[in-house]
Design a protein around this motif. Structure first.
Motif, short mmCIF file in Angstrom:
data_model
loop_
_atom_site.label_atom_id
_atom_site.label_comp_id
_atom_site.label_asym_id
_atom_site.label_seq_id
_atom_site.Cartn_x
_atom_site.Cartn_y
_atom_site.Cartn_z
N ASN A 55 28.18 51.85 43.41
CA ASN A 55 27.63 50.67 44.50
C ASN A 55 28.03 49.12 43.83
N PRO A 56 27.49 48.57 44.80
CA PRO A 56 28.13 47.53 44.18
C PRO A 56 27.63 46.36 43.26
N GLY A 57 27.65 45.83 43.12
CA GLY A 57 27.08 44.75 41.57
C GLY A 57 28.27 43.67 41.72
N VAL A 58 27.53 42.81 40.55
CA VAL A 58 29.16 41.34 40.18
C VAL A 58 29.56 42.67 39.10
N LEU A 59 31.16 42.35 38.81
CA LEU A 59 32.34 42.42 38.23
C LEU A 59 33.05 41.72 37.59
N ARG A 60 33.03 41.65 36.17
CA ARG A 60 33.56 39.92 35.64
C ARG A 60 34.58 40.88 34.74
N ALA A 61 35.71 40.48 33.96
CA ALA A 61 36.74 40.66 33.28
C ALA A 61 36.39 39.57 32.43
N TYR A 62 36.84 40.17 30.70
CA TYR A 62 36.49 38.70 29.74
C TYR A 62 38.06 39.00 29.48
N TRP A 63 38.19 37.66 29.58
CA TRP A 63 40.13 37.24 29.47
C TRP A 63 40.23 36.67 30.38
N GLY A 64 40.45 37.22 31.53
CA GLY A 64 40.74 36.74 32.60
C GLY A 64 39.96 35.48 33.09
N GLU A 65 38.39 35.71 32.09
CA GLU A 65 37.95 34.97 33.12
C GLU A 65 37.55 34.77 34.72
N PHE A 66 37.13 36.17 35.35
CA PHE A 66 37.60 36.18 36.94
C PHE A 66 36.20 36.31 36.75
N ARG A 67 35.50 35.90 37.79
CA ARG A 67 33.96 37.25 38.98
C ARG A 67 34.22 37.19 40.27
N SER A 68 33.76 38.78 40.50
CA SER A 68 33.73 38.51 41.79
C SER A 68 33.13 39.32 42.34
N GLY A 69 32.39 38.96 43.73
CA GLY A 69 31.27 39.03 44.24
C GLY A 69 30.23 40.40 44.38
N ARG A 70 29.71 40.26 45.32
CA ARG A 70 29.19 42.32 45.18
C ARG A 70 30.35 43.19 46.00
N VAL A 71 30.70 43.58 44.58
CA VAL A 71 32.16 44.43 45.45
C VAL A 71 32.32 45.89 44.10
N THR A 72 32.91 47.01 44.40
CA THR A 72 32.49 48.08 44.01
C THR A 72 34.02 48.12 42.89
N ALA A 73 35.07 46.81 43.24
CA ALA A 73 36.15 47.28 42.52
C ALA A 73 36.67 45.50 42.62
N ALA A 74 36.78 45.06 41.46
CA ALA A 74 37.77 43.60 41.65
C ALA A 74 38.93 44.22 40.94
N SER A 75 40.15 43.09 41.41
CA SER A 75 41.68 43.00 40.77
C SER A 75 41.96 41.56 40.65
N HIS A 76 42.59 41.50 39.21
CA HIS A 76 43.44 39.89 39.40
C HIS A 76 44.35 40.33 39.15
N ARG A 77 45.75 39.25 39.50
CA ARG A 77 47.24 39.38 38.94
C ARG A 77 47.16 38.09 38.25
N TRP A 78 48.37 38.30 37.73
CA TRP A 78 48.79 37.17 37.10
C TRP A 78 50.16 36.98 36.71
N ASN A 79 51.03 35.55 36.64
CA ASN A 79 52.22 34.93 37.17
C ASN A 79 52.77 36.29 35.62
N VAL A 80 53.97 37.06 35.87
CA VAL A 80 54.67 37.88 35.02
C VAL A 80 54.62 36.90 33.74
N GLY A 81 54.68 37.20 32.65
CA GLY A 81 55.29 36.32 31.79
C GLY A 81 53.75 35.52 30.53
N TYR A 82 52.18 35.22 31.46
CA TYR A 82 51.32 35.11 31.37
C TYR A 82 51.05 35.39 29.76
N GLU A 83 50.75 35.22 28.63
CA GLU A 83 50.41 35.54 27.65
C GLU A 83 48.85 35.91 27.17
N GLN A 84 48.06 36.11 26.76
CA GLN A 84 47.19 37.00 25.90
C GLN A 84 47.52 36.43 24.48
#
Length: 109
Positions: A55-84
């Motif tokens: 079912n759709p909803g607003v998905l989010r990730a902490y640290w990544g600080e991204f929010r997706s719209g009303r979807v069932t899956a969200a993904s975000h990629r960072w450049n290689v070498g980005y340290e948390q």
């Protein structure tokens, strides 16, 4: 439930194939969402948050600080070498109709 397990397995395989060399692919599931990440130590390459019930909803990730719209899956990629730096967790959450459905599903890195 079987369908969502199949989808999660396919997503994990795709995530593993897209991860940098020698990256660990880890996941953690709650009742409503799964959080998956590809990382090498604290160098995060990818984070994916997916609903388990489809079912759709607003998905989010902490640290990544991204929010997706009303979807069932969200993904975000960072450049290689980005340290948390300074954190050991990548977490996800789900909101529906302005309410928090699930929060604090975290992957240890």
């Amino acid at each position: 439930m079987r369908k969502s397990a199949t989808v999660l397995a396919a997503l994990a395989i795709a995530l593993a194939g897209a991860s940098p060399a020698n990256a660990a692919v880890d996941s953690q599931c709650g009742r409503y969402i799964c959080v998956m990440t590809a990382h090498h130590n604290r160098f995060v390459q990818d984070i994916t948050v997916q609903t388990r019930d489809g079912n759709p909803g607003v998905l989010r990730a902490y640290w990544g600080e991204f929010r997706s719209g009303r979807v069932t899956a969200a993904s975000h990629r960072w450049n290689v070498g980005y340290e948390q730096a300074g954190s050991k967790l990548v977490c996800g959450g789900l909101e529906r109709d302005g309410r928090t459905i699930e929060d604090g599903i975290c992957v240890t890195i």
